[in-house]
Motif scaffolding. Sequence first.
Motif, PDB file in Angstrom:
ATOM      1  N   THR A   1      20.690   9.011  49.301  1.00  0.00           N
ATOM      2  CA  THR A   1      20.308   8.370  48.294  1.00  0.00           C
ATOM      3  C   THR A   1      20.503   6.827  48.185  1.00  0.00           C
ATOM      4  OG1 THR A   1      20.022  10.442  46.996  1.00  0.00           O
ATOM      5  CG2 THR A   1      20.037   8.392  45.669  1.00  0.00           C
ATOM      6  N   ASP A   2      19.910   6.088  48.139  1.00  0.00           N
ATOM      7  CA  ASP A   2      20.353   4.500  47.638  1.00  0.00           C
ATOM      8  C   ASP A   2      20.956   4.419  46.485  1.00  0.00           C
ATOM      9  OD1 ASP A   2      20.447   1.693  47.499  1.00  0.00           O
ATOM     10  OD2 ASP A   2      18.454   1.342  48.136  1.00  0.00           O
ATOM     11  N   THR A   3      22.055   4.253  46.329  1.00  0.00           N
ATOM     12  CA  THR A   3      22.774   4.332  44.984  1.00  0.00           C
ATOM     13  C   THR A   3      23.047   2.763  44.472  1.00  0.00           C
ATOM     14  OG1 THR A   3      24.832   3.731  46.152  1.00  0.00           O
ATOM     15  CG2 THR A   3      24.240   6.135  46.005  1.00  0.00           C
ATOM     16  N   ARG A   4      22.232   2.100  44.875  1.00  0.00           N
ATOM     17  CA  ARG A   4      22.097   0.575  44.025  1.00  0.00           C
ATOM     18  C   ARG A   4      21.709   0.859  42.641  1.00  0.00           C
ATOM     19  NH1 ARG A   4      18.678  -3.139  47.726  1.00  0.00           N
ATOM     20  NH2 ARG A   4      17.870  -1.215  48.277  1.00  0.00           N
ATOM     21  N   ALA A   5      22.077   0.130  41.811  1.00  0.00           N
ATOM     22  CA  ALA A   5      21.590   0.300  40.273  1.00  0.00           C
ATOM     23  C   ALA A   5      20.282  -0.592  40.394  1.00  0.00           C
ATOM     24  CB  ALA A   5      22.482  -0.287  39.413  1.00  0.00           C
ATOM     25  N   GLY A   6      19.365   0.036  39.571  1.00  0.00           N
ATOM     26  CA  GLY A   6      18.291  -0.527  38.832  1.00  0.00           C
ATOM     27  C   GLY A   6      18.487  -1.954  37.811  1.00  0.00           C
ATOM     28  N   THR A   7      17.509  -2.609  37.527  1.00  0.00           N
ATOM     29  CA  THR A   7      17.646  -3.635  36.450  1.00  0.00           C
ATOM     30  C   THR A   7      17.594  -2.906  35.053  1.00  0.00           C
ATOM     31  OG1 THR A   7      15.325  -4.067  36.449  1.00  0.00           O
ATOM     32  CG2 THR A   7      16.585  -5.321  37.892  1.00  0.00           C
ATOM     33  N   LEU A   8      18.420  -3.310  34.126  1.00  0.00           N
ATOM     34  CA  LEU A   8      18.263  -3.040  32.661  1.00  0.00           C
ATOM     35  C   LEU A   8      17.147  -3.702  32.153  1.00  0.00           C
ATOM     36  CD1 LEU A   8      21.927  -2.584  31.937  1.00  0.00           C
ATOM     37  CD2 LEU A   8      20.617  -0.909  32.734  1.00  0.00           C
ATOM     38  N   THR A   9      16.320  -2.986  31.299  1.00  0.00           N
ATOM     39  CA  THR A   9      15.376  -3.361  30.387  1.00  0.00           C
ATOM     40  C   THR A   9      15.717  -3.138  28.798  1.00  0.00           C
ATOM     41  OG1 THR A   9      13.762  -3.332  32.314  1.00  0.00           O
ATOM     42  CG2 THR A   9      12.877  -3.693  29.984  1.00  0.00           C
ATOM     43  N   PRO A  10      15.831  -4.178  28.046  1.00  0.00           N
ATOM     44  CA  PRO A  10      16.136  -3.922  26.565  1.00  0.00           C
ATOM     45  C   PRO A  10      14.800  -3.232  26.032  1.00  0.00           C
ATOM     46  CG  PRO A  10      16.727  -6.179  27.215  1.00  0.00           C
ATOM     47  CD  PRO A  10      16.073  -5.594  28.226  1.00  0.00           C
ATOM     48  N   THR A  11      14.715  -2.177  25.289  1.00  0.00           N
ATOM     49  CA  THR A  11      13.626  -1.641  24.518  1.00  0.00           C
ATOM     50  C   THR A  11      13.577  -1.732  23.036  1.00  0.00           C
ATOM     51  OG1 THR A  11      14.519   0.539  24.622  1.00  0.00           O
ATOM     52  CG2 THR A  11      13.506  -0.057  26.665  1.00  0.00           C
ATOM     53  N   GLY A  12      14.867  -1.730  22.492  1.00  0.00           N
ATOM     54  CA  GLY A  12      15.050  -1.832  21.052  1.00  0.00           C
ATOM     55  C   GLY A  12      14.990  -0.275  20.682  1.00  0.00           C
ATOM     56  N   ASN A  13      14.785   0.470  21.412  1.00  0.00           N
ATOM     57  CA  ASN A  13      14.656   2.035  20.879  1.00  0.00           C
ATOM     58  C   ASN A  13      16.148   2.441  20.792  1.00  0.00           C
ATOM     59  OD1 ASN A  13      14.250   4.645  20.400  1.00  0.00           O
ATOM     60  ND2 ASN A  13      12.546   4.917  21.770  1.00  0.00           N
ATOM     61  N   PRO A  14      16.657   2.785  19.775  1.00  0.00           N
ATOM     62  CA  PRO A  14      18.066   3.434  19.820  1.00  0.00           C
ATOM     63  C   PRO A  14      18.169   4.758  20.264  1.00  0.00           C
ATOM     64  CG  PRO A  14      16.979   3.701  17.360  1.00  0.00           C
ATOM     65  CD  PRO A  14      16.036   2.910  18.405  1.00  0.00           C
ATOM     66  N   LEU A  15      17.269   5.620  20.834  1.00  0.00           N
ATOM     67  CA  LEU A  15      17.291   6.575  21.588  1.00  0.00           C
ATOM     68  C   LEU A  15      17.045   6.372  22.763  1.00  0.00           C
ATOM     69  CD1 LEU A  15      15.350   8.940  19.202  1.00  0.00           C
ATOM     70  CD2 LEU A  15      17.868   8.485  19.354  1.00  0.00           C
ATOM     71  N   ASP A  16      16.957   5.124  23.369  1.00  0.00           N
ATOM     72  CA  ASP A  16      17.048   4.932  24.873  1.00  0.00           C
ATOM     73  C   ASP A  16      18.488   4.418  25.335  1.00  0.00           C
ATOM     74  OD1 ASP A  16      14.322   5.250  25.054  1.00  0.00           O
ATOM     75  OD2 ASP A  16      13.683   3.117  25.042  1.00  0.00           O
ATOM     76  N   LEU A  17      19.042   5.232  26.387  1.00  0.00           N
ATOM     77  CA  LEU A  17      20.247   4.732  26.887  1.00  0.00           C
ATOM     78  C   LEU A  17      20.393   4.292  28.180  1.00  0.00           C
ATOM     79  CD1 LEU A  17      22.341   7.695  24.797  1.00  0.00           C
ATOM     80  CD2 LEU A  17      21.743   5.455  23.910  1.00  0.00           C
ATOM     81  N   ALA A  18      21.221   3.580  28.499  1.00  0.00           N
ATOM     82  CA  ALA A  18      21.728   3.343  29.825  1.00  0.00           C
ATOM     83  C   ALA A  18      22.823   3.049  30.027  1.00  0.00           C
ATOM     84  CB  ALA A  18      20.752   1.784  30.178  1.00  0.00           C
ATOM     85  N   LEU A  19      23.371   2.862  31.445  1.00  0.00           N
ATOM     86  CA  LEU A  19      24.774   2.689  31.782  1.00  0.00           C
ATOM     87  C   LEU A  19      24.928   1.334  32.696  1.00  0.00           C
ATOM     88  CD1 LEU A  19      25.383   6.291  32.996  1.00  0.00           C
ATOM     89  CD2 LEU A  19      26.282   5.223  30.888  1.00  0.00           C
ATOM     90  N   GLY A  20      26.067   0.543  32.336  1.00  0.00           N
ATOM     91  CA  GLY A  20      26.466  -0.574  32.795  1.00  0.00           C
ATOM     92  C   GLY A  20      27.591  -0.193  33.704  1.00  0.00           C
ATOM     93  N   GLY A  21      27.336  -0.471  35.037  1.00  0.00           N
ATOM     94  CA  GLY A  21      28.298  -0.150  36.091  1.00  0.00           C
ATOM     95  C   GLY A  21      27.864   1.411  36.414  1.00  0.00           C
ATOM     96  N   GLU A  22      29.148   2.017  36.916  1.00  0.00           N
ATOM     97  CA  GLU A  22      29.088   3.168  37.492  1.00  0.00           C
ATOM     98  C   GLU A  22      28.845   4.377  36.349  1.00  0.00           C
ATOM     99  OE1 GLU A  22      28.833   3.709  40.719  1.00  0.00           O
ATOM    100  OE2 GLU A  22      29.064   1.569  41.113  1.00  0.00           O
ATOM    101  N   GLY A  23      28.463   5.440  37.141  1.00  0.00           N
ATOM    102  CA  GLY A  23      28.594   6.467  35.973  1.00  0.00           C
ATOM    103  C   GLY A  23      27.169   7.320  35.813  1.00  0.00           C
ATOM    104  N   LEU A  24      26.946   8.794  35.363  1.00  0.00           N
ATOM    105  CA  LEU A  24      25.965   9.407  35.327  1.00  0.00           C
ATOM    106  C   LEU A  24      25.938  10.041  34.044  1.00  0.00           C
ATOM    107  CD1 LEU A  24      25.603  10.978  39.038  1.00  0.00           C
ATOM    108  CD2 LEU A  24      24.203   9.295  38.044  1.00  0.00           C
TER     109      LEU A  24
ATOM    110  N   SER B   1      13.799   1.923  38.012  1.00  0.00           N
ATOM    111  CA  SER B   1      13.927   2.352  39.456  1.00  0.00           C
ATOM    112  C   SER B   1      14.672   1.361  40.312  1.00  0.00           C
ATOM    113  CB  SER B   1      12.550   2.970  40.040  1.00  0.00           C
ATOM    114  OG  SER B   1      12.698   2.954  41.442  1.00  0.00           O
ATOM    115  N   ASN B   2      15.136   1.730  41.432  1.00  0.00           N
ATOM    116  CA  ASN B   2      15.891   0.701  42.051  1.00  0.00           C
ATOM    117  C   ASN B   2      14.991   0.397  43.297  1.00  0.00           C
ATOM    118  OD1 ASN B   2      16.320   2.807  43.821  1.00  0.00           O
ATOM    119  ND2 ASN B   2      18.437   2.526  44.277  1.00  0.00           N
ATOM    120  N   VAL B   3      13.752   0.808  43.329  1.00  0.00           N
ATOM    121  CA  VAL B   3      12.710   0.697  44.363  1.00  0.00           C
ATOM    122  C   VAL B   3      12.008  -0.638  44.233  1.00  0.00           C
ATOM    123  CG1 VAL B   3      10.487   1.389  45.117  1.00  0.00           C
ATOM    124  CG2 VAL B   3      12.047   3.110  44.560  1.00  0.00           C
ATOM    125  N   ASN B   4      12.081  -1.532  45.177  1.00  0.00           N
ATOM    126  CA  ASN B   4      11.326  -2.725  45.458  1.00  0.00           C
ATOM    127  C   ASN B   4      10.154  -2.597  46.075  1.00  0.00           C
ATOM    128  OD1 ASN B   4      10.330  -5.259  46.461  1.00  0.00           O
ATOM    129  ND2 ASN B   4      12.406  -6.344  46.268  1.00  0.00           N
TER     130      ASN B   4
END
Length: 245
Positions: A65-88, A202-205
């Motif tokens: 698995t290519d572990t590079r992070a994808g880009t973060l996109t703001p949604t404004g939805n409080p039930l959407d969560l993302a991670l900065g840096g490492e972690g799952l 997704s981290n797919v180009n």
Amino acid sequence: MDTTAYLPLAAAAGLQQALDVTSNNLANGATAGFRASRLVFEDLLTPADPARGPIAMPQPRMSYTDTRAGTLTPTGNPLDLALGGEGLFAFALPDGGIGYGRAAQLTPDAEGQLVTAAGHAILDDGGAPVVLAEGTGLPVVGRDGTVSDGTGAMIARIGVYAAPDLATWQRSGESLFQPRDGAPEPELMEAPQVIQGAVEASNVNPITEMVRLIKIQRAYDQAMSVGRNHDELRRTALSKIGQRA
């Protein structure tokens, strides 16, 4: 089967697997939290021939698995969560297991559990589903993963886990992963970076994957062409051998 005939077939078989992997990557280019797969090839040596020596044939050995992070996109939805840096994040699976992933686009189910579109409940740092009480409003999620309801009361702390060997984990669908048998279980991170109101892409180009797909398809066509030419030469030789002098 002689070696000359086997070489293009072996190449085509490996390229077919590469084609399947790349096609799957392209199909998930818009899937939140998806990680691209890659194939690793190795040379398979045939027994040494006194006249020609050993012959190397490329064979797909494993995928990772290519572990590079994808880009973060703001949604404004409080039930959407993302991670900065490492972690799952951790999610409860139907079979009772736990799947780990980076995409947490959540919604409350009938019981108030925060679940993904596939129905997987996100888990807190104790392994229990995060539940919102009815009528308490939308949650507020801190950078450390603490979840508070609309009244300010703390509900839980979302579990975020370290996965140093994610590249070798097995996929379990829905952009989730699980450690393989015998691998150490992931550990809770002490200082995660949970981002509320955003989703990781997704981290797919798509352009890179499309170019890779075209190259693989061309190489596959060339391998099959070599095989067809070899078959034609063999048929011609056999027909001439069979002719009466």
